[in-house]
Design an enzyme around this catalytic site. Sequence first.
Site: not given
Length: 449
Positions: A283, A407
């Site tokens: 991430q 996402c």
Amino acid sequence: MVTFYKPVKKETVKKAVKVECTDLDLQGRGVARDGDNVYFVPGLMPGDTANVLAENSKGKIHQGKITKIIKPSDNRREKDCSMIGQCGGCQMQHVPVQMLIEAKIAGIRKLFKKALGFDIGEAGFVHSGDELGYRRACRFAIRGDHGKLHLGFREEKSHDLVKIKHCLTLSERMNNAIEPLNKAINSLNLKNKLGHVELLDSDGALGILVRFSATADEHDVAVMENVGKELNAVISIVEPYRNPMEIKKKESLRERFVCGSIDDLYIVSHGVKIKCNPSSFVQINKNINAKLLETVVGMIEPNKNISVMDLFCGLGNFAMPLAKEGANVVGVDIVAKMIEDARANAKEQNIDNVKFEVADLEELFENQKWAKADYDAVVLDPGREGAKRATLFLAKKKVKKIVYISCNPLAASRDTIELIKSGYKIKQWGVCDMFPRTTHVEMVLEFIQ
């Protein structure tokens, strides 16, 4: 011979329409209305008055572009980077941070209401942080200009590159590496065989990966080793390779470290040290990932009496902390190298209540032993395509709790439909502003039976 006159059909000249923007949609486009006509316009924001030209129309719905901003919104921010409008990285810099987050949340609610037929309610949590210096990973493409190479990012809506000397969203260590890397790649013998350069600002050293389409020679290895020492970085090279011990000598790719040790590259996930490579997927927003992990661990409430399945697990960003907190965890991913690294990390950290399996979750996997086991909770963090097959599998399996990280809200809304059909309810949801100054948003949904 008779000649028939055919009048020349005049092309209709489109005229710009003066509109005032009232909203932002989930894609970050300004929404404006002119009577019954609705315009979706990139670069427009609430409060702007502008002339807009329709480029693609379907009935009363128009995709448009700005021809002139007549009166900018009082909230419109001035550019803080000369590359804005060229580089495609900060499309939404002109919108204040809080306004952009609120627009993303409103867009998610509207999208889910259309898909599900009911309002999912207010976001239960909103995790946000610094909009500058937040990126700890990036990929630079390489551009040649008058015989000189430059690191850069893709132009907005183009395959061309923008030369980058400094980026406001990158960490300080990555920015400091750009100039030395530019000098290094221009001194390589195989500079015409370069692919791209990847950087990872780990919690240990800075990691740099350089991709070649030919095997690097001793000179080029020495160049990269020297820049690695200058930057105190770990550098690896990916290149074609033929194993001399194999009879057929089939060409493959290999990654070899030319400076530093892989032991110096790691991220810390909720207190767990996870070693990685310069090209490993992590991430990119360290601080928001920490808040995301805290949220997910809180939802799962791990202890030694529960079993958890982590789908699309990668290196174990969720699996390792959940196991460290006591849960019995099985992590699954399609990338064999990441699973191999995850297993090695678990062994090194003496976490023996986590197992990692290789499987393509978009293909037949339901009959594998790990899939047939019983679980109290599931965490899944798929890519932008979502988790269509895995969601159908979970809907039939009737796991008590599912935590879905996404996402791509569009894919998440599609998958949510299947879970709602199977009797699941959304206990809570929220967003993580993992990608400030962009149209992207990370959302988290907690489902219960």
